[in-house]
Design a protein around this motif. Structure first.
Motif, PDB file in Angstrom:
ATOM      1  N   UNK A 100      21.398  33.589  83.379  1.00 13.96           N
ATOM      2  CA  UNK A 100      20.527  34.765  83.344  1.00 13.96           C
ATOM      3  C   UNK A 100      19.321  34.602  82.452  1.00 13.96           C
ATOM      4  N   UNK A 101      19.313  33.583  81.590  1.00 17.84           N
ATOM      5  CA  UNK A 101      18.159  33.331  80.726  1.00 17.84           C
ATOM      6  C   UNK A 101      17.125  32.489  81.465  1.00 17.84           C
ATOM      7  N   UNK A 224      17.077  41.519  73.727  1.00 17.69           N
ATOM      8  CA  UNK A 224      18.208  41.245  72.847  1.00 17.69           C
ATOM      9  C   UNK A 224      18.939  39.963  73.244  1.00 17.69           C
ATOM     10  N   UNK A 225      19.384  39.882  74.500  1.00 20.03           N
ATOM     11  CA  UNK A 225      20.193  38.724  74.926  1.00 20.03           C
ATOM     12  C   UNK A 225      19.405  37.708  75.752  1.00 20.03           C
ATOM     13  N   UNK A 226      18.141  38.001  76.066  1.00 23.50           N
ATOM     14  CA  UNK A 226      17.223  37.110  76.805  1.00 23.50           C
ATOM     15  C   UNK A 226      17.557  36.984  78.287  1.00 23.50           C
ATOM     16  N   UNK A 246      19.466  46.767  79.909  1.00 22.64           N
ATOM     17  CA  UNK A 246      20.185  45.517  80.200  1.00 22.64           C
ATOM     18  C   UNK A 246      21.648  45.827  80.471  1.00 22.64           C
ATOM     19  N   UNK A 247      22.122  45.399  81.634  1.00 20.54           N
ATOM     20  CA  UNK A 247      23.521  45.647  81.990  1.00 20.54           C
ATOM     21  C   UNK A 247      24.456  44.647  81.325  1.00 20.54           C
ATOM     22  N   UNK A 248      23.888  43.568  80.784  1.00 22.51           N
ATOM     23  CA  UNK A 248      24.730  42.547  80.143  1.00 22.51           C
ATOM     24  C   UNK A 248      25.141  42.945  78.735  1.00 22.51           C
ATOM     25  N   UNK A 249      24.172  43.454  77.953  1.00 22.04           N
ATOM     26  CA  UNK A 249      24.482  43.756  76.548  1.00 22.04           C
ATOM     27  C   UNK A 249      24.252  45.220  76.182  1.00 22.04           C
TER      28      UNK A 249
END
Length: 581
Positions: A100-101, A224-226, A246-249
């Protein structure tokens, strides 16, 4: 207008078309052709067609005196989609966290001298393109996006998102290219390995910007998480304020898009934006783009929103690799241009791409077929030299051996590849022994140094060492096979006597060829120089039996390198001892 040429090869025809179109769109300006590569993993020989097709056209245009820019967009700001298998220094568990980055935010494989994942895989390709004589202007999409180069284009896309959404909506219910690819794969023979460039330089799986809050053609990377697992929830055209989550973090923020540089346009908008921004006149694309809703098809409708025009875009077919399963660049073990250039000269690799039209598939051989390819290339070289080659073949040869900048470095004495491979096989790295054998191939014009046969000799040696299984390598016997020699009937003993009697007087490649083929003829009562038309079919059977006997006595098996080369390699004294003299 484009300069007319006598050749009718596909490169010249495209060059005519591109020059005419470029002068119509932007008279007096450099002709712009483009390629796109995603360094998401090893950049393989299928991806190389994305570069070689515009390179060959650009080079033809340069030969005619025009200024040309060949852009290679490194799609290094694409998302890291999955961890490729089979990559040295890459542990799947530790690299999964980076999915995802942007590719430039992912660490390079362990032990790499490069600062990130993208640079690691770009480096090998850049080195190979230099060896192939490909002149290009590289553009890092990470640099373009993060420096704000595309800011006006991004704001324009957001302002016109309704128009873009309307174009994309026409295709959302149609079969996706990935579905069609699965269907095509079912219809193809499993033994045909094909290296395909994923649609959109590795961005095929990217969403088109649709979301519950509406359509937005821009995808931010999380602050935040890139990662790009983000959703735009609000956007104001006047202030350019954009809110995303962001759905990841779980991170969320509101930014001014007019000042924000950490994101990119979704692929189906990004590509046509670049066509317009760079003024691209010619850019090929893989077979995926021939389907409804593909990036090239949709891009042709979206490019006008950015004030540009779709480039001339021929579809190119897959590149096959003999004996390997179908692969893409996200899987390990795919042959790269660097792999090919270890075993073949740049001229041969250029020729493979130049001689076939883009829509014709072809295979690159890493197996025994490479010897036949080299034989074919050498025959073409000879025909070009004596003026008997066909015009299209002359054109392909010219594009293989030189560019507008000049001739590619070549082997001074291009001895047959299969001969060099056999010598490298038999001598197992002993250069003095290899030079002795090669200097005896043509006693009237002996090789003075191995350097005269390089780099072709080195390529053949690399092929033997890396692509020929150990059980197929040639190991000359240390001691005679006394049991086999004792078991020979009178005819077998006579065939060896005839060979041994003729060795000294035929000690050259041509001489030994004449001798080993001649022995069964003489035994049957025919002249040694009798042609196949003058001989009964049984002679061929007798020759095969004689050859098998020699192979057993020299290397302990039924087959091996060509016998004349093998005899030269073993040396007269050792041959005589192994054949029982």
């Amino acid at each position: 207008m484009a300069q007319s040429t006598e050749t009718t090869d596909w490169v010249s025809r495209f060059a005519d078309e591109v020059i005419e179109e470029s002068e119509r769109r932007a008279p007096g300006k450099p002709v712009v052709v483009a390629s796109g590569l995603s360094p998401s993993g090893p950049i393989h020989l299928g991806n190389l067609r994305e570069v070689m097709t515009p390179h060959l056209v650009a080079d033809e245009i340069r030969r005619r005196g025009y200024e040309v820019r060949h852009l290679i967009s490194w799609d290094d700001y694409d998302r890291y989609r999955k961890v490729p298998k089979g990559i040295d220094g890459v542990d799947e568990d530790s690299f999964k966290e980076h999915i995802g980055k942007p590719l430039t935010s992912v660490p390079a494989p362990q032990g790499s001298p490069y600062p990130n994942w993208a640079e690691h895989f770009k480096a090998a390709m850049i080195e190979s393109l230099a060896e192939l004589g490909v002149e290009f202007d590289g553009i890092s999409q990470t640099e373009q996006y993060t420096s704000g180069v595309y800011r006006e284009q991004i704001l324009h896309a957001m302002k016109h998102r309704g128009e873009i959404d309307a174009v994309l909506a026409q295709y959302r219910t149609k079969p996706k290219p990935a579905d069609q690819k699965k269907q095509q794969a079912k219809q193809k023979p499993v033994d045909e390995a094909e290296l395909e460039a994923a649609e959109g330089s590795g961005a095929a799986a990217e969403d088109d910007g649709s979301g519950s809050a509406g359509y937005f053609p821009y995808k931010p990377y999380c602050g935040n998480c890139e990662k790009d697992l983000t959703t735009v929830t609000a956007y104001d055209d006047d202030s350019t304020e954009m809110t995303y989550a962001c759905t990841a973090c779980g991170f969320s923020e509101t930014v001014r898009l007019s000042e924000f540089n950490r994101g990119k346009l979704v692929w189906k908008v990004d590509w046509p934006m670049r066509w317009a921004y760079e003024g691209v006149v010619f850019e090929p694309s893989g077979v995926d783009h021939s389907s409804p809703g593909s990036s090239f098809q949709v891009g042709g409708q979206i490019v006008g929103i950015f004030g540009g025009k779709q480039p001339i875009g021929p579809m190119y077919a897959f590149v096959g690799i003999s004996g390997m399963a179908k692969m893409s660049s996200s899987r390990g073990g795919v042959p790269t241009p660097a792999d090919a250039l270890k075993i073949m000269e740049p001229q041969l690799l250029r020729w493979l791409y130049a001689r076939r039209k883009p829509n014709q598939s072809f295979k690159i051989a890493f197996d025994q077929e490479i010897q036949r390819l080299y034989d074919e290339w050498d025959r073409l070289d000879a025909k070009v030299a004596d003026g008997t080659a066909l015009p299209a073949d002359v054109a392909a040869h010219s594009r293989a051996v030189r560019t507008a900048a000049g001739e590619l470095p070549k082997t001074p004495r291009p001895l047959p590849y299969r001969t060099l491979a056999s010598v490298a096989d038999i001598t197992a790295g002993h250069e003095d022994q290899a030079l002795r054998i090669l200097s005896e191939l043509d006693p009237a014009n002996p090789l003075g140094s191995l350097d005269e046969a390089r780099p072709r000799y080195d390529k053949a040696e690399a092929w033997i060492n890396t692509h020929v299984p150990a059980d197929q390598r040639t190991i000359v016997r240390d001691e005679p096979d006394h049991d086999l020699l004792k078991s020979l009937d009178e005819q077998g003993q006579e065939s060896l006597r005839l060979l041994l009697d003729g060795l000294a007087g035929h000690w050259s490649l041509d001489g030994l060829t004449h001798l080993v083929y001649g022995v069964p003829k003489v035994q049957a009562g025919f002249p040694a120089d009798a042609t196949p038309k003058e001989l009964p079919p049984e002679i061929k059977t007798a020759q095969r039996s004689f050859f098998a006997l020699l192979y057993h006595l020299l290397v302990g098996r039924d087959t091996g390198p060509r016998l004349p080369t093998l005899l030269l390699a073993v040396g007269q004294e050792r041959v005589r001892r192994l054949l029982g003299e």
